[in-house]
Structures are given as C-alpha cells and as structure tokens.
Write an enzyme that holds these catalytic residues in place. Structure first.
Site, PDB file in Angstrom:
ATOM      1  N   SER A  16       0.840  -1.198   0.000  1.00 46.40           N
ATOM      2  CA  SER A  16       0.000   0.000   0.000  1.00 46.40           C
ATOM      3  C   SER A  16       0.871   1.243   0.000  1.00 46.40           C
ATOM      4  O   SER A  16       1.985   1.234   0.538  1.00 46.40           O
ATOM      5  CB  SER A  16      -0.887  -0.003   1.257  1.00 46.40           C
ATOM      6  OG  SER A  16      -1.510   1.240   1.434  1.00 46.40           O
ATOM      7  N   TYR A  19      -1.306  -0.570  11.040  1.00 46.92           N
ATOM      8  CA  TYR A  19      -1.607  -1.119   9.703  1.00 46.92           C
ATOM      9  C   TYR A  19      -0.464  -0.781   8.742  1.00 46.92           C
ATOM     10  O   TYR A  19       0.080  -1.671   8.086  1.00 46.92           O
ATOM     11  CB  TYR A  19      -2.925  -0.548   9.168  1.00 46.92           C
ATOM     12  CG  TYR A  19      -3.059  -0.713   7.680  1.00 46.92           C
ATOM     13  CD1 TYR A  19      -2.871   0.377   6.823  1.00 46.92           C
ATOM     14  CD2 TYR A  19      -3.312  -1.953   7.107  1.00 46.92           C
ATOM     15  CE1 TYR A  19      -2.958   0.229   5.448  1.00 46.92           C
ATOM     16  CE2 TYR A  19      -3.396  -2.111   5.730  1.00 46.92           C
ATOM     17  CZ  TYR A  19      -3.211  -1.004   4.910  1.00 46.92           C
ATOM     18  OH  TYR A  19      -3.282  -1.160   3.539  1.00 46.92           O
ATOM     19  N   LYS A  35       2.527  -3.263   6.698  1.00 45.42           N
ATOM     20  CA  LYS A  35       2.875  -3.281   5.267  1.00 45.42           C
ATOM     21  C   LYS A  35       4.383  -3.051   5.090  1.00 45.42           C
ATOM     22  O   LYS A  35       5.026  -3.710   4.270  1.00 45.42           O
ATOM     23  CB  LYS A  35       2.076  -2.229   4.503  1.00 45.42           C
ATOM     24  CG  LYS A  35       0.587  -2.543   4.401  1.00 45.42           C
ATOM     25  CD  LYS A  35       0.330  -3.896   3.712  1.00 45.42           C
ATOM     26  CE  LYS A  35      -1.143  -4.209   3.586  1.00 45.42           C
ATOM     27  NZ  LYS A  35      -1.388  -5.546   3.003  1.00 45.42           N
ATOM     28  N   LEU A  64     -13.375   6.903   1.947  1.00 43.72           N
ATOM     29  CA  LEU A  64     -14.183   7.976   1.357  1.00 43.72           C
ATOM     30  C   LEU A  64     -15.307   7.511   0.457  1.00 43.72           C
ATOM     31  O   LEU A  64     -16.475   7.881   0.678  1.00 43.72           O
ATOM     32  CB  LEU A  64     -13.265   8.930   0.572  1.00 43.72           C
ATOM     33  CG  LEU A  64     -13.967  10.123  -0.098  1.00 43.72           C
ATOM     34  CD1 LEU A  64     -14.592  11.034   0.958  1.00 43.72           C
ATOM     35  CD2 LEU A  64     -12.981  10.892  -0.970  1.00 43.72           C
ATOM     36  N   ASP A  82      -4.028  11.473   8.857  1.00 40.59           N
ATOM     37  CA  ASP A  82      -4.165  11.707   7.413  1.00 40.59           C
ATOM     38  C   ASP A  82      -2.929  12.405   6.866  1.00 40.59           C
ATOM     39  O   ASP A  82      -2.437  13.354   7.493  1.00 40.59           O
ATOM     40  CB  ASP A  82      -5.379  12.600   7.137  1.00 40.59           C
ATOM     41  CG  ASP A  82      -6.634  11.775   6.903  1.00 40.59           C
ATOM     42  OD1 ASP A  82      -7.735  12.339   7.031  1.00 40.59           O
ATOM     43  OD2 ASP A  82      -6.506  10.574   6.607  1.00 40.59           O
TER      44      ASP A  82
HETATM   45  C1  WQD Z   1      -9.243   9.397   1.605  1.00 41.10           C
HETATM   46  C2  WQD Z   1      -9.417  10.877   1.854  1.00 41.10           C
HETATM   47  C3  WQD Z   1      -9.685  11.479   4.155  1.00 41.10           C
HETATM   48  C4  WQD Z   1     -13.622   9.715   4.802  1.00 41.10           C
HETATM   49  C5  WQD Z   1      -6.611   4.341   3.444  1.00 41.10           C
HETATM   50  C6  WQD Z   1      -5.487   3.431   3.830  1.00 41.10           C
HETATM   51  C7  WQD Z   1      -4.788   2.951   2.596  1.00 41.10           C
HETATM   52  C8  WQD Z   1      -5.767   2.278   1.699  1.00 41.10           C
HETATM   53  C9  WQD Z   1      -6.910   3.224   1.366  1.00 41.10           C
HETATM   54  C10 WQD Z   1      -5.761  -0.109   1.982  1.00 41.10           C
HETATM   55  C11 WQD Z   1      -8.640  11.354   3.082  1.00 41.10           C
HETATM   56  C12 WQD Z   1     -10.925  11.829   3.343  1.00 41.10           C
HETATM   57  C13 WQD Z   1     -12.430  10.094   4.193  1.00 41.10           C
HETATM   58  C14 WQD Z   1     -14.544  10.707   5.210  1.00 41.10           C
HETATM   59  C15 WQD Z   1     -13.074  12.395   4.381  1.00 41.10           C
HETATM   60  N1  WQD Z   1      -6.244   1.102   2.332  1.00 41.10           N
HETATM   61  N2  WQD Z   1     -12.175  11.414   3.998  1.00 41.10           N
HETATM   62  N3  WQD Z   1     -14.237  12.024   4.974  1.00 41.10           N
HETATM   63  O1  WQD Z   1      -6.851   7.268   4.356  1.00 41.10           O
HETATM   64  O2  WQD Z   1      -6.128   7.779   1.966  1.00 41.10           O
HETATM   65  O3  WQD Z   1      -6.091   5.438   2.765  1.00 41.10           O
HETATM   66  O4  WQD Z   1      -7.499   3.652   2.610  1.00 41.10           O
HETATM   67  O5  WQD Z   1      -4.996  -0.363   1.119  1.00 41.10           O
HETATM   68  O6  WQD Z   1      -3.785   2.044   2.967  1.00 41.10           O
HETATM   69  O7  WQD Z   1      -4.567   4.177   4.608  1.00 41.10           O
HETATM   70  O8  WQD Z   1      -8.266   6.567   2.368  1.00 41.10           O
HETATM   71  O9  WQD Z   1     -10.647   6.760   1.826  1.00 41.10           O
HETATM   72  O10 WQD Z   1      -9.930   6.757   4.285  1.00 41.10           O
HETATM   73  O11 WQD Z   1      -9.482   8.739   2.845  1.00 41.10           O
HETATM   74  O12 WQD Z   1     -12.810  13.596   4.201  1.00 41.10           O
HETATM   75  O13 WQD Z   1     -15.639  10.448   5.781  1.00 41.10           O
HETATM   76  O14 WQD Z   1     -10.793  11.137   2.129  1.00 41.10           O
HETATM   77  O15 WQD Z   1      -9.388  12.525   5.076  1.00 41.10           O
HETATM   78  O16 WQD Z   1      -8.131  12.630   2.804  1.00 41.10           O
HETATM   79  P1  WQD Z   1      -6.798   6.873   2.919  1.00 41.10           P
HETATM   80  P2  WQD Z   1      -9.663   7.156   2.873  1.00 41.10           P
END
Ligand code: WQD
Length: 351
Positions: A136, A161, A165, A212, A309
């Site tokens: 990742s 997590y 990795k 997200l 984040d």
């Molecule tokens: C994306 C963006 C949030 C939810 C994680 C893991 C990564 C991979 C993908 C496995 C960020 C913003 C999110 C919400 C928001 N997992 N957000 N409101 O954190 O980039 O990565 O998931 O492989 O390893 O770390 O993904 O989708 O959680 O967030 O504003 O309700 O959306 O702050 O900027 P992330 P995410």
C-alpha cells in the site's frame, strides 16, 4: 451479464488467491480467468460475503474452487499447495483499516505479519515459484514530495496497519534475497475505488466504512445525513487532502501483469511497484465529480482533520509502465459511476 471465459481451465496456470472474495481479490480473480489463469480462492469471508463467489462464477462462466478457511489454515488446502502445477500465490488476505489497527494492533500483527511469514514458509516447503503481495502507498507516510516514486523514502508508519505493510515488504525483500528460486513482487496500491463494469461485484464494507467512496455513496443515498470532509485547511488546491484514486479493475489487471512479469525468465526476483493513476484528486473534487456524473446530491460539511491523514500523496507510475507494461485506463468519472451503479445493484439484490 455473462462474459466469455475459457471453459477448460484445467490446463491453465494455477494460482492461489488468498482473500479472493474481498474487494480487490474478487476483481483480480475475474482478470486472472480472463487472462487464462486458473485461480483457487482461499477466503473465510471474515471481510466479504458468500454471494460474491456465486457472482464470480456467473460473471466468469466457470467453476472457481473456493476453500472457506483462514489462509493460515494451510492443512485445509494442502492439496492445492502440493499441486506441482501451482504457479503462484496472490496474497490479499490481510486487515486494512487504519483506525482499527490503532485499537487492535496485535490482531493486525498476527494476521498481517505472522501469517505472512507462515505463508512464505509454505512457499518454500512446496517449491512455489511466484508470490504477489498486496502492499500500500501507506508505506510512504507523508511523502517529502509528490508524485512518489518507488525510491521515495518511507517515513515512520503512522499506524500499526502501515507498519505491517512496511514489515511485510522488508520480510519479502530479505526472503527473496535468500531464496533466488522464488520470484516476488510487492504492489503498492494507492486508493482503490469503483466496481466491476457489470456492477455485480464491488466494495462491500461489512460495517460502517472509514474510507471515502463508500461514505460518499451513503451520503448520496441519505444513509448518513452528511459526509464530513476531514479538514479544508491543508496546503492544497482547495484545502482538502489529495489522493491518487485508482479503479479496482485497473488494479486487478495489474496483478495479472505482475504474474506475467514474475513468470518471465529475465525478471528480477524481487520488485516493489506503485499502482496508481498518477493523478491526485482532492476530497472536494471527488465529491463534485460523483454528484455531477451520477446526477445526485452529496450532502457534506467541513469538519476537523482526521488524525494520521497525510496531506497529499499520488504516484509516479513509470515503473509499472516500464516493467509491467501496465497503466491505468479508467478515470475518476468511471470510478464514481461504477461505485454508484454497484450500490444500486446491491439495493436491488437486497430487495
Ligand atoms: C481518503 C481521503 C480522508 C472519509 C486508506 C489506507 C490505505 C488504503 C486506502 C488499503 C482522506 C478523506 C475520508 C470521510 C473524508 N487502504 N475522507 N471524509 O486514508 O487515503 O487510505 O485507505 O490499502 O492504505 O490508509 O483513504 O478513503 O480513508 O481517505 O474527508 O468520511 O478522504 O481525510 O483525505 P486513505 P480514505
């Protein structure tokens, strides 16, 4: 929708797919079959649902062997591990929720790290030649600069997590150095989103999602009152975080290319490769594109930053183009459309 698939799979390249009913695993199973592989799924459904197996058989037009066990229960699928026609293992089975890993690190270290070590010992025991590992972009932490290349230094992992990795990549690197007869590759996924173009499989969060896209879908459906945008005071184009979203079908195809690479005699016996689109989109851009393409409203409000984040991360994808002859083909419109259409298929299926 039934797609043409080779009927006689027996003579095809056999591949074990741990976590093969999960989000990326299930899409990879379809890509493998389409490319002439014969996948065998090992998945205890702790993070998926049984109907996905039926969907995969329907969509592929073929029977797909499935061992419904923890991937660490090697005796439950010893016959497949001992099969001398087994060409490789694609290892998806792992926990992947950042927040959950902070609450329960030992569960993450056991399943993601100890289990992986045990799996690699099985690879040696049964003389399996090729290993594809799900890594990742989390391994980079907050990169010094973007786009990140494979040479961008890793930062200290922000979560257990992410640490799992980083540890598994190091384990695989040293394993490969000591066992030249095994070819291995670590695929560093950026942000996987979207769903199969049939809209009959996709992301299936078993409880409230953290990431997200499923939350954007829930807000559009009114399942949550508003989506909270975690901060708009970052040093980015609109103040919200930037990520490299990649369509899950592009990601699945990259796994086939990775196996082809490992099976090419000239390949190096260990590589790690970024799998992204190469484009960074902000949270607000994703929300806006989702609303525009699907002609829906996505109620949202700006909230506090989410701890852990990173401000911005997106991939330099030249290594994947160069050694895998792969690059993403789907854009953000495809991702938001397929995510939405899959959620509507689910609603219909659930009556
Ligand atoms: C994306 C963006 C949030 C939810 C994680 C893991 C990564 C991979 C993908 C496995 C960020 C913003 C999110 C919400 C928001 N997992 N957000 N409101 O954190 O980039 O990565 O998931 O492989 O390893 O770390 O993904 O989708 O959680 O967030 O504003 O309700 O959306 O702050 O900027 P992330 P995410």
């Amino acid at each position: 929708m039934k797609e043409f698939m080779p009927q006689n799979m027996e003579s095809k390249k056999k591949v074990l797919v741990t976590g093969g009913l999960g989000f990326i695993g299930s899409h990879t199973v379809l890509s493998l079959i389409k490319s002439g592989f014969s996948p065998v799924i090992v998945d205890d459904c702790r993070n998926s649902q049984e109907f996905i197996h039926d969907s995969l058989q329907r969509l592929s037009g073929t029977k797909i062997p499935w061992i419904k066990e923890d991937y660490q229960s090697f005796d439950s699928y010893r016959e497949y591990l001992e099969d001398e026609d087994l060409d490789g293992i694609v290892h998806f089975a792992a926990y992947k929720a950042v927040g959950e890993s902070v609450e329960n690190p030992m569960m993450y270290f056991q399943n993601n790290v100890s289990g992986f070590i045990a799996l690699l010992n099985e690879v040696l025991k049964h003389d399996i030649k090729n290993v594809v590992f799900s890594s990742s972009c989390t391994v980079y932490g907050q990169p010094e600069s973007n786009p990140v290349t494979e040479q961008t230094p890793m930062q200290i992992a922000e979560s257990p997590y992410g640490a799992t990795k980083q540890m598994c990549e190091r384990i695989l690197q040293d394993f490969a150095a000591a066992h030249k007869e095994v070819n291995s590759i670590a695929l560093r996924y950026f942000n996987p989103v979207g769903a199969h173009h049939s809209h009959e499989i996709g992301e299936l969060p078993l409880n409230k999602p953290n990431n997200l896209m499923p939350l954007v879908v829930m807000a559009a459906k009114g399942l949550i009152e508003k989506l909270t945008v975690y901060g708009n005071d970052y040093q980015t184009k609109d103040g919200t975080c930037i990520r490299d979203y990649i369509h899950v079908e592009d990601l699945a195809d990259a796994h086939v290319k990775a196996l082809d690479y490992l099976m090419t005699p000239s390949s190096e016996n260990y590589k790690f490769v970024n799998l992204g689109n190469g484009t960074g989109y902000s949270v607000l851009e994703v929300i806006q594109k989702f609303a525009e393409v699907n002609e829906v409203v996505v109620p949202h409000e700006i909230g506090e930053r989410r701890p852990g984040d990173v401000e911005a991360i997106y991939a330099d994808t030249s290594m994947a183009r160069e050694i895998l002859n792969w690059q993403a083909s789907k854009d953000l419109s495809d991702m938001v459309r397929d995510s939405w259409q899959w959620s509507k298929f689910l609603d219909k299926s659930n009556g």
